[in-house]
Design an enzyme around this catalytic site. Structure first.
Site, PDB file in Angstrom:
ATOM      1  N   PHE A  68       0.774  -1.124   0.290  1.00 16.47           N
ATOM      2  CA  PHE A  68       0.025  -0.170   0.297  1.00 16.47           C
ATOM      3  C   PHE A  68       0.886   1.140  -0.046  1.00 16.47           C
ATOM      4  O   PHE A  68       0.818   2.537   0.443  1.00 16.47           O
ATOM      5  CB  PHE A  68      -1.320  -0.178   1.313  1.00 16.47           C
TER       6      PHE A  68
ATOM      7  N   GLY B 277       0.666   6.961  -7.225  1.00 24.24           N
ATOM      8  CA  GLY B 277      -0.461   6.072  -8.734  1.00 24.24           C
ATOM      9  C   GLY B 277      -1.755   7.609  -8.488  1.00 24.24           C
ATOM     10  O   GLY B 277      -1.357   8.902  -7.404  1.00 24.24           O
TER      11      GLY B 277
ATOM     12  N   CYS C 236     -15.349  -0.013  -0.880  1.00 25.84           N
ATOM     13  CA  CYS C 236     -14.757   0.718   0.118  1.00 25.84           C
ATOM     14  C   CYS C 236     -13.965   1.332   0.516  1.00 25.84           C
ATOM     15  O   CYS C 236     -14.800   2.337   1.413  1.00 25.84           O
ATOM     16  CB  CYS C 236     -13.995  -0.572   0.299  1.00 25.84           C
TER      17      CYS C 236
HETATM   18  C1  UDX Z   1     -20.645  -3.984   0.096  1.00 24.50           C
HETATM   19  C2  UDX Z   1     -19.257  -3.559   0.518  1.00 24.50           C
HETATM   20  O1  UDX Z   1     -18.364  -3.593  -1.019  1.00 24.50           O
HETATM   21  C3  UDX Z   1     -18.458  -3.894   1.235  1.00 24.50           C
HETATM   22  O2  UDX Z   1     -17.278  -3.082   1.289  1.00 24.50           O
HETATM   23  C4  UDX Z   1     -19.551  -3.805   2.369  1.00 24.50           C
HETATM   24  O3  UDX Z   1     -19.007  -4.539   3.651  1.00 24.50           O
HETATM   25  C5  UDX Z   1     -20.825  -4.189   2.405  1.00 24.50           C
HETATM   26  O4  UDX Z   1     -21.535  -3.779   1.235  1.00 24.50           O
HETATM   27  P1  UDX Z   1     -21.131  -5.699  -2.017  1.00 24.50           P
HETATM   28  O5  UDX Z   1     -20.767  -7.571  -1.469  1.00 24.50           O
HETATM   29  O6  UDX Z   1     -19.640  -4.864  -2.792  1.00 24.50           O
HETATM   30  O7  UDX Z   1     -20.741  -5.263  -0.289  1.00 24.50           O
HETATM   31  O8  UDX Z   1     -22.372  -5.642  -1.682  1.00 24.50           O
HETATM   32  P2  UDX Z   1     -23.493  -5.703  -3.196  1.00 24.50           P
HETATM   33  O9  UDX Z   1     -22.324  -5.846  -4.372  1.00 24.50           O
HETATM   34  O10 UDX Z   1     -23.824  -4.099  -3.327  1.00 24.50           O
HETATM   35  O11 UDX Z   1     -23.882  -7.001  -3.393  1.00 24.50           O
HETATM   36  C6  UDX Z   1     -25.128  -6.962  -2.640  1.00 24.50           C
HETATM   37  C7  UDX Z   1     -25.899  -8.087  -2.391  1.00 24.50           C
HETATM   38  O12 UDX Z   1     -26.823  -8.044  -1.316  1.00 24.50           O
HETATM   39  C8  UDX Z   1     -26.776  -7.596  -4.029  1.00 24.50           C
HETATM   40  O13 UDX Z   1     -26.461  -8.779  -4.351  1.00 24.50           O
HETATM   41  C9  UDX Z   1     -27.859  -7.304  -3.415  1.00 24.50           C
HETATM   42  O14 UDX Z   1     -29.172  -8.078  -4.577  1.00 24.50           O
HETATM   43  C10 UDX Z   1     -28.509  -7.698  -2.634  1.00 24.50           C
HETATM   44  N1  UDX Z   1     -29.219  -7.975  -1.283  1.00 24.50           N
HETATM   45  C11 UDX Z   1     -28.894  -5.981  -0.943  1.00 24.50           C
HETATM   46  C12 UDX Z   1     -30.131  -8.584  -0.719  1.00 24.50           C
HETATM   47  O15 UDX Z   1     -29.753  -9.719  -0.759  1.00 24.50           O
HETATM   48  N2  UDX Z   1     -30.724  -8.122   0.557  1.00 24.50           N
HETATM   49  C13 UDX Z   1     -31.074  -6.783   0.406  1.00 24.50           C
HETATM   50  O16 UDX Z   1     -32.200  -6.326   1.235  1.00 24.50           O
HETATM   51  C14 UDX Z   1     -30.255  -5.550  -0.262  1.00 24.50           C
HETATM   52  C1  UDX Z   2      -9.453  -2.724   0.612  1.00 24.10           C
HETATM   53  C2  UDX Z   2      -9.598  -3.429   1.580  1.00 24.10           C
HETATM   54  O1  UDX Z   2      -7.539  -3.952   0.861  1.00 24.10           O
HETATM   55  C3  UDX Z   2      -9.639  -3.745   1.747  1.00 24.10           C
HETATM   56  O2  UDX Z   2      -9.233  -5.600   3.484  1.00 24.10           O
HETATM   57  C4  UDX Z   2     -10.986  -4.333   2.425  1.00 24.10           C
HETATM   58  O3  UDX Z   2     -12.046  -5.274   2.455  1.00 24.10           O
HETATM   59  C5  UDX Z   2     -12.140  -3.485   1.222  1.00 24.10           C
HETATM   60  O4  UDX Z   2     -11.594  -2.661   0.963  1.00 24.10           O
HETATM   61  P1  UDX Z   2     -10.279  -3.327  -1.922  1.00 24.10           P
HETATM   62  O5  UDX Z   2     -10.983  -1.943  -2.416  1.00 24.10           O
HETATM   63  O6  UDX Z   2     -10.846  -4.905  -3.057  1.00 24.10           O
HETATM   64  O7  UDX Z   2      -9.912  -3.800  -0.291  1.00 24.10           O
HETATM   65  O8  UDX Z   2      -8.797  -3.039  -3.278  1.00 24.10           O
HETATM   66  P2  UDX Z   2      -7.598  -2.803  -2.654  1.00 24.10           P
HETATM   67  O9  UDX Z   2      -6.778  -3.548  -3.475  1.00 24.10           O
HETATM   68  O10 UDX Z   2      -7.147  -2.903  -0.756  1.00 24.10           O
HETATM   69  O11 UDX Z   2      -7.535  -0.944  -3.361  1.00 24.10           O
HETATM   70  C6  UDX Z   2      -8.445  -0.034  -2.831  1.00 24.10           C
HETATM   71  C7  UDX Z   2      -7.897   1.049  -3.819  1.00 24.10           C
HETATM   72  O12 UDX Z   2      -6.226   1.541  -3.750  1.00 24.10           O
HETATM   73  C8  UDX Z   2      -7.564   0.732  -5.237  1.00 24.10           C
HETATM   74  O13 UDX Z   2      -8.093   1.773  -6.522  1.00 24.10           O
HETATM   75  C9  UDX Z   2      -6.211   0.720  -6.211  1.00 24.10           C
HETATM   76  O14 UDX Z   2      -5.818   1.027  -7.302  1.00 24.10           O
HETATM   77  C10 UDX Z   2      -5.296   1.344  -4.542  1.00 24.10           C
HETATM   78  N1  UDX Z   2      -4.187   1.385  -4.351  1.00 24.10           N
HETATM   79  C11 UDX Z   2      -4.270   0.223  -3.406  1.00 24.10           C
HETATM   80  C12 UDX Z   2      -3.477   2.656  -4.015  1.00 24.10           C
HETATM   81  O15 UDX Z   2      -3.486   3.297  -4.838  1.00 24.10           O
HETATM   82  N2  UDX Z   2      -1.855   1.751  -4.592  1.00 24.10           N
HETATM   83  C13 UDX Z   2      -1.665   1.160  -3.656  1.00 24.10           C
HETATM   84  O16 UDX Z   2      -0.522   1.203  -3.538  1.00 24.10           O
HETATM   85  C14 UDX Z   2      -2.551   0.183  -2.968  1.00 24.10           C
END
Ligand code: UDX
Ligand code: UDX
Length: 431
Positions: free
Chosen positions: A250, A254, A261
């Site tokens: 990390f 860039g 997240c």
């Molecule tokens: C997101 C964030 O990325 C994560 O950091 C956080 O912890 C939880 O929300 P993610 O899995 O990326 O998690 O969410 P998303 O990809 O939007 O999926 C959520 C799913 O829940 C969808 O498939 C949606 O249809 C479903 N959903 C939503 C239900 O099943 N019931 C509901 O009432 C609302």
């Molecule tokens: C992040 C956390 O890493 C993970 O632990 C948490 O559960 C969800 O959020 P994610 O968002 O999927 O995971 O991707 P990550 O690989 O962490 O990168 C996050 C962002 O930071 C990306 O946009 C990436 O391009 C950027 N990044 C990451 C940098 O710009 N520089 C780095 O050195 C690392």
């Protein structure tokens, strides 16, 4: 062998469910999105995640993983119910918990025996107690339950590995018995297990993500200073990283962070602090530094092609918020494309995986299925996502296709000396 139900099969839920099934548990995964469930039953994944397709298929075949939209089917017989629904940012930056509330209510209405309800989604500090209230109020008749916080630390693109080899498992609950049952579930992962109270577990998640985002904004500020003073931020990061207290991860300078997240979690934590009457100066600065980079990238590219973008054609190499995912949530490419459009440039885009998702979000961007075709006639290219295939591009060929040999390398994937020798007008970050 336990029975588990997972509510929400998005990025978090589908990986959590498939991995717990792979550990030998029986998992019923529920989603309210019928199309998503139908597709999963046909073996079509809701998201792009390396290794997920095979993992899901293997466990469905073994009878350990099934999908439904019916809460009674999901909850009955389960000892654990993971809530993994979305917790997007609300208008003021607060976490929108309507989906968590809906899931908690439906679980309560359908549970017939004692259940451990586990918040897997990232939820604001105090949500555990709030979920317990909803469950208590929604049960037709009182049935024993406990609410436990077990936050996810999955990175998109490496989520299965991150699940199977976690740095730690965090479990938050006032109910020791429930906490130890959840700990048992995670024992096969053989990682350190932190058992604490609900609020502390919820805060560990936010503080961890906010720190990682801070680390990135920090190295990006150092990159700007390196550029001004003639140092190389890649070497600086390497030199810093040998110190175990700092660590090399990390520290890649860039275009900064995007995704589903960091943006929402840093914003939500700052919001919680302000709601508590505090001023989160570091968190606010971390966000300002991060989002500024998207504008700077566009103004530097404008400079490189003579000062004005109007009437120019710019090609974006990469659209997803990071490699190995199709996720476009808060991807830097979105702000960059919009800035370019506003400045009068026509924008082209290529991404190995995220094109379909991007098409709906970036209607003004002309999508190409081949990076060389995209480069043909462009006045500049911008590296926005560091997909490995961009590192292998035939740059001689690219140079011949561009109107002017200009490349802005937003993820430091090329070697400045080589680019100079090849006659490119080339800008990296902090080098
Ligand atoms: C997101 C964030 O990325 C994560 O950091 C956080 O912890 C939880 O929300 P993610 O899995 O990326 O998690 O969410 P998303 O990809 O939007 O999926 C959520 C799913 O829940 C969808 O498939 C949606 O249809 C479903 N959903 C939503 C239900 O099943 N019931 C509901 O009432 C609302
Ligand atoms: C992040 C956390 O890493 C993970 O632990 C948490 O559960 C969800 O959020 P994610 O968002 O999927 O995971 O991707 P990550 O690989 O962490 O990168 C996050 C962002 O930071 C990306 O946009 C990436 O391009 C950027 N990044 C990451 C940098 O710009 N520089 C780095 O050195 C690392």
């Amino acid at each position: 062998m336990k029975q588990i139900c997972v509510i929400g099969v998005g990025y978090v839920g589908i990986v959590t469910g498939a991995c717990f099934a792979d550990l030998g548990n029986k998992v019923v995964a529920l989603d309210v999105n019928e199309k998503r469930v139908e597709n999963l039953k046909k073996g079509i994944m809701p998201i792009y995640e390396p290794g997920l397709d095979e993992l899901v298929k293997r466990n469905v075949k073994a009878g350990r993983l099934s999908f439904t939209t019916d809460y009674a089917e999901a909850v009955n017989g389960s000892e654990f119910a993971f809530i993994a629904v979305g917790t997007p940012s609300g208008v003021k930056g607060e976490a929108d918990l309507q989906y968590v509330a809906a899931a908690a209510k439906s679980i309560a209405e359908n549970m017939t025996e004692p259940l451990i309800i586990i918040n897997k989604s990232t939820v604001p500090i105090g949500t555990g107690d709030w979920v317990a209230d909803i469950v208590r109020r929604s049960q037709p008749k009182p049935i024993d339950f406990a609410v436990v916080s077990c936050p996810e630390f999955l990175r998109e693109g490496s989520a299965i590995g991150d699940f199977m080899q976690p740095h730690r498992t965090v479990i938050g609950s006032f109910d020791r018995d429930a906490a130890s049952k959840v700990a048992q579930l995670h024992l096969p992962l053989r990682a350190p297990i932190v058992i604490t109270d609900l609020r502390t577990a919820e805060m560990i998640k936010y503080a961890s993500n906010a720190f990682l985002a801070t680390k990135i904004s920090f190295i990006n500020e150092i990159a700007d200073i390196c550029e001004a003073l003639g140092a190389d931020v890649k070497e600086v990061a390497a030199g810093m990283g040998y110190d175990a207290r700092i660590g090399r991860h990390f520290l890649d300078a860039g275009l900064g962070w995007g995704g589903s997240c960091f943006p929402k979690d840093v914003l939500a934590l700052a919001y919680m602090a302000e709601e508590a009457g505090l001023e989160p100066r570091i968190l606010n600065t971390v966000m300002d530094v991060n989002y500024e980079r998207r504008k700077t990238a566009v103004s530097i590219t404008a400079e490189m092609i003579g000062g004005s973008l109007s009437g120019k054609t710019i090609g974006l190499l990469g659209l997803a918020f990071k490699p190995n995912t199709d996720d476009m949530r808060d991807a830097p490419s979105i702000d960059i494309a919009n800035e370019l459009n506003v400045a009068g440039a026509s924008v082209r885009g290529y991404d190995p995986v995220a094109m379909e998702v991007a098409r709906g979000i970036l209607p003004a961007v002309q999508m190409y299925t081949d990076p060389y075709e995209m480069a043909q006639g462009c006045d500049a290219l911008m590296v926005v996502t560091e997909w490995n295939e961009f590192k292998q591009l035939d740059l001689d060929k690219i140079k011949g296709l561009l109107n002017t040999p200009v490349i802005y390398d937003g993820r430091n994937i090329y070697d400045p000396a080589r680019m100079k020798d090849m006659g490119f007008k080339y800008r990296a970050i902090g080098r």
